[in-house]
Design a protein around this motif. Structure first.
Motif, PDB file in Angstrom:
ATOM      1  N   UNK A 663      -7.472  49.990  38.802  1.00 35.09           N
ATOM      2  CA  UNK A 663      -6.899  48.641  38.851  1.00 35.09           C
ATOM      3  C   UNK A 663      -7.105  47.937  37.511  1.00 35.09           C
ATOM      4  N   UNK A 664      -8.207  48.280  36.843  1.00 39.58           N
ATOM      5  CA  UNK A 664      -8.514  47.633  35.556  1.00 39.58           C
ATOM      6  C   UNK A 664      -7.935  48.420  34.384  1.00 39.58           C
ATOM      7  N   UNK A 665      -6.947  49.282  34.652  1.00 40.23           N
ATOM      8  CA  UNK A 665      -6.432  50.198  33.637  1.00 40.23           C
ATOM      9  C   UNK A 665      -6.013  49.536  32.329  1.00 40.23           C
ATOM     10  N   UNK A 666      -5.297  48.414  32.417  1.00 40.15           N
ATOM     11  CA  UNK A 666      -4.843  47.760  31.173  1.00 40.15           C
ATOM     12  C   UNK A 666      -6.013  47.242  30.367  1.00 40.15           C
ATOM     13  N   UNK A 667      -7.011  46.748  31.078  1.00 37.68           N
ATOM     14  CA  UNK A 667      -8.183  46.226  30.355  1.00 37.68           C
ATOM     15  C   UNK A 667      -8.953  47.378  29.701  1.00 37.68           C
TER      16      UNK A 667
END
Ligand SMILES: Nc1ncnc2c1ncn2[C@@H]1O[C@H](COP(=O)(O)OP(=O)(O)OP(=O)(O)O)[C@@H](O)[C@H]1O
Length: 695
Positions: A663-667
């Motif tokens: 879920x935190x892939x972009x970060x």
């Protein structure tokens, strides 16, 4: 022979001063060494007073020795020329001459603050700030800044282009270095903030949050050594790789007493270095898990007997499940499972006695009844099985099988399925807080007595004893913890991890550094709420660092677009250094990916002088490692393991997979892109991520 240039003259002059300081350092080292020897000799006196005296003496002298030793390289790094003509030298530790006059000011002393605070707009009495670049005890370069031209004497020499830019362009090696010579004003303010309460330092990637936090630890030790050294300073970072990366900074500032632990090794006696999958990590780290564990700790463990019966004289004494549940509640009102074994036993005897009705039993009385039970095999076996001493790790292992009973209102049935399926045999990093929570919920069985220690305490040296006490203290559940807790990459901590740290910092002051845009926790605001709960009502001071000293402006400008995609209003920094080299992105067919990665890694090794990282999604790590050239400057890492690190060159493999991994892939992608100081290339099989960034 030509006469020396002004630069050479200045170098020779500074070298002469530096030599004097080293000479004094050598004399202090000799004194400390002879004190150690004298102290050890006193140990032979034999009586206990002699040992105590020896311990204190040896301890103090050894500490001084290790500080002197650690501060040796680059001991003198700064000089201030003040209005009125005086000069003041600044160094890693303070040094006095034989007349006790200060010849080197400790960088943490109030007299050194102006070295970091003075600017051309507000010179604060400083005419020229000089940074001495040293190799060992040799002065090899000088970088000057003229802060007050009007006050400068005509013959004042100004050399170099500024120490900061010179230091930023250096090639990176495998360790973080102290920046003590070039700390900037806004950083200095955070370093010297008062110790009280919590100091929260925010700022984008590469703004020096880590390095500032470490200098702050050294500063706090300097200002109140007694408090922070005896209570202990705990520094927590995201991974073992990261702890290795930062471990040299504090010793190089003369501090060797700080405890450095990765988040997987905060709890004594148990450590983990493997992450759960992102999906599992989110479930394990959720605050809901604390409720699940509280219920597990208070309810009967799997296999506990549900019923007890016993013949006594004319009676059959029976305790049904409901009786046992009532007794359990009563016992637990008195304490925790592992501290109430004696109470549980007493309550059982009492309940059984209440069931005696026959005359033969009643005539003998309650005491005789209790005596008979004492040692009765059936009763003793039952007590042991019904109220066993519980091991937190064993109880943690039993959680998945008990979810139906304790978690149905907290986790959905799908989430419970994931928890059951992915519950590990050996704790992952995300399981450690659960085990720690259970330690506190279960309590500690009565402690070992002092006699159990293998070595009698009076035979131990002061340092050994201190270490033993610390192990005992941090291993003990009643401990109040450390005097100062410093948390790096705090944006990643889950609520359960905050609870774990909170227990170690109940009476501590805190330094917390992080950047929400780099968070790998699915809901960053949840992590921030858990942090606030751990801090309670203590006063909070906030600092923000605004300049990115790591990335070239070209790399950071690209990464910043990703940050804007990753979260709303990210805290973006200003990158100060341009290299003229833009990041490069390649898209290749799947079967060419590994070959291309190998070529790019090899090329990168020729383009940069320092370290190179090849970053690949966790699932592809093995094949990428096998494909790239073996070189001691090159490391292959999964995205989460790059947190807090930096490399001169970064080759990122399959960015789309990094984005979709969690879920935190972009970060996480933002984290990886901001690791590179000089060059960044990416290679993947699609350009989906690039199109999304460009949107
Ligand atoms: N005042 C300074 N002088 C010289 N170098 C500095 C200074 N401040 C920071 N740096 C350098 O900038 C780099 C980044 O610092 P650091 O790792 O502390 O940043 P950070 O804010 O913790 O980054 P991240 O959030 O990405 O982990 C390091 O190489 C550090 O040595």
């Amino acid at each position: 022979m030509s006469s020396p240039s002004p630069d050479e003259r200045e170098l020779a002059h500074e070298q002469a001063y530096v030599d004097t300081v080293y000479q004094r350092l050598e004399e202090s080292t000799k004194v400390a060494k002879s004190l150690v020897a004298e102290g050890l000799a006193r140990g032979h006196i034999g009586h206990e007073g002699g040992l105590v005296e020896r311990d204190a003496m040896v301890y103090q002298a050894s500490r001084r020795l290790s500080a002197l030793h650690a501060a040796h390289d680059g001991l003198v790094f700064g000089r201030l020329d003040l209005n009125g003509g005086d000069a003041r030298y600044i160094g890693r530790i303070g040094v006095r001459d034989e007349d006790r006059e200060i010849i080197l000011v400790d960088w943490r002393a109030p007299a050194a603050a102006v070295f970091y605070q003075a600017t051309a707009q507000d010179p604060a009495g400083v005419v020229r700030r000089r940074v001495l670049r040293c190799r060992g005890d040799r002065v090899v370069g000088i970088e000057d800044e003229l802060l007050d031209a009007e006050a400068a004497p005509d013959d004042m020499v100004v050399i170099g282009e500024g120490a900061l830019l010179a230091s930023l362009s250096r090639a990176r090696d495998s360790s973080m270095h102290s920046v003590v010579a070039t700390i900037q004003k806004e950083q200095d303010e955070a370093i010297r903030a008062p110790a009280r309460g919590a100091t929260i330092i925010g700022g984008g990637p590469g703004t020096g949050k880590t390095v500032v936090a470490l200098h702050r630890a050294a500063y706090l030790l300097y200002t109140d050594r007694r408090r922070f050294e005896s209570g202990g300073v705990l520094v927590v970072g995201p991974s073992g790789v990261f702890m290795n990366y930062i471990e040299r900074v504090l010793p190089s500032l003369g501090e060797t007493s700080v405890v450095l632990r990765s988040i997987g090794e905060v709890v004594d006696g148990i450590r983990a270095d493997r992450h759960a999958s992102p999906e599992m990590a989110a479930l394990l780290g959720s605050a809901r898990m604390a409720k699940v564990l509280a219920r597990v700790a208070r309810s009967p463990q799997a296999g506990a007997p549900h019923r007890f019966d016993l013949f006594y004289r004319d009676d059959r004494l029976v305790l049904e499940a409901s009786d046992l549940a009532r007794i359990r509640r009563r016992v637990l009102a008195n304490g925790l499972p592992n501290t109430t074994q004696a109470v549980a036993r007493e309550e059982l005897v009492k309940a059984l006695w209440e069931r005696v009705t026959g005359d033969r039993g009643l005539d003998r009385g309650e005491e005789a009844f209790a005596d008979q039970l004492d040692g009765d095999l059936t009763f003793e076996t039952f007590v042991d099985e019904w109220w066993p001493e519980l091991d937190p790790v064993e109880v943690w292992r039993s959680v998945p099988s008990r979810l139906g009973e304790v978690a149905s209102d907290l986790y959905t049935s799908f989430e419970q399925q994931v928890l059951r399926r992915e519950w590990a045999d050996h704790p992952t990093i995300e399981d450690i807080p659960l085990i720690d929570e259970l330690r506190h919920l279960l309590g500690e069985a009565p402690a070992r007595s002092e006699d159990d220690w293998a070595t009698p305490k009076q035979m131990m040296s002061f340092e050994q004893r201190e270490r033993e006490d610390r192990v005992q203290a941090t291993g003990s559940i009643d401990d109040v913890g450390y005097a100062h807790v410093l948390v790096d990459e705090a944006q990643d901590l889950s609520p359960m991890q905050w609870r774990m740290l909170g227990r170690r910092g109940r009476t501590a002051s805190w330094t917390i550094v992080g950047d929400e845009a780099q968070s790998s926790w699915p809901v960053p605001s949840e992590s921030a709420a858990a942090r606030d709960e751990a801090l309670g009502t203590m006063p909070v001071h906030r600092f923000r660092l605004s300049t990115n000293y790591r990335n070239s402006a070209e790399i950071y400008e690209f990464a910043a677009q990703v940050a804007t995609h990753a979260i709303e209003r990210p805290d973006l920094a200003d990158a100060v250094r341009r290299t003229g080299v833009d990041p490069r992105h390649e898209v290749v067919p799947g079967d060419e990916l590994l070959g291309r990665v190998a070529d790019m890694a090899a090329e990168m090794l020729t383009q940069v002088e320092g370290t190179v990282a090849v970053v690949a999604p966790a699932g592809r790590l093995a094949e990428v490692s096998a494909a790239v050239p073996a070189d001691e400057r090159l490391r292959v890492l999964e995205p989460l393991d790059t947190k807090g690190l930096e490399f001169d060159g970064v080759v990122l493999v399959d960015p789309d997979a990094v984005v979709s991994e969690a879920a935190a892939g972009w970060r996480t992608l933002y984290v990886v892109l901001t690791r590179a100081t000089q060059r960044l290339v990416t290679v993947g099989t699609s350009r989906r991520w690039l199109d999304r960034v460009a949107e």
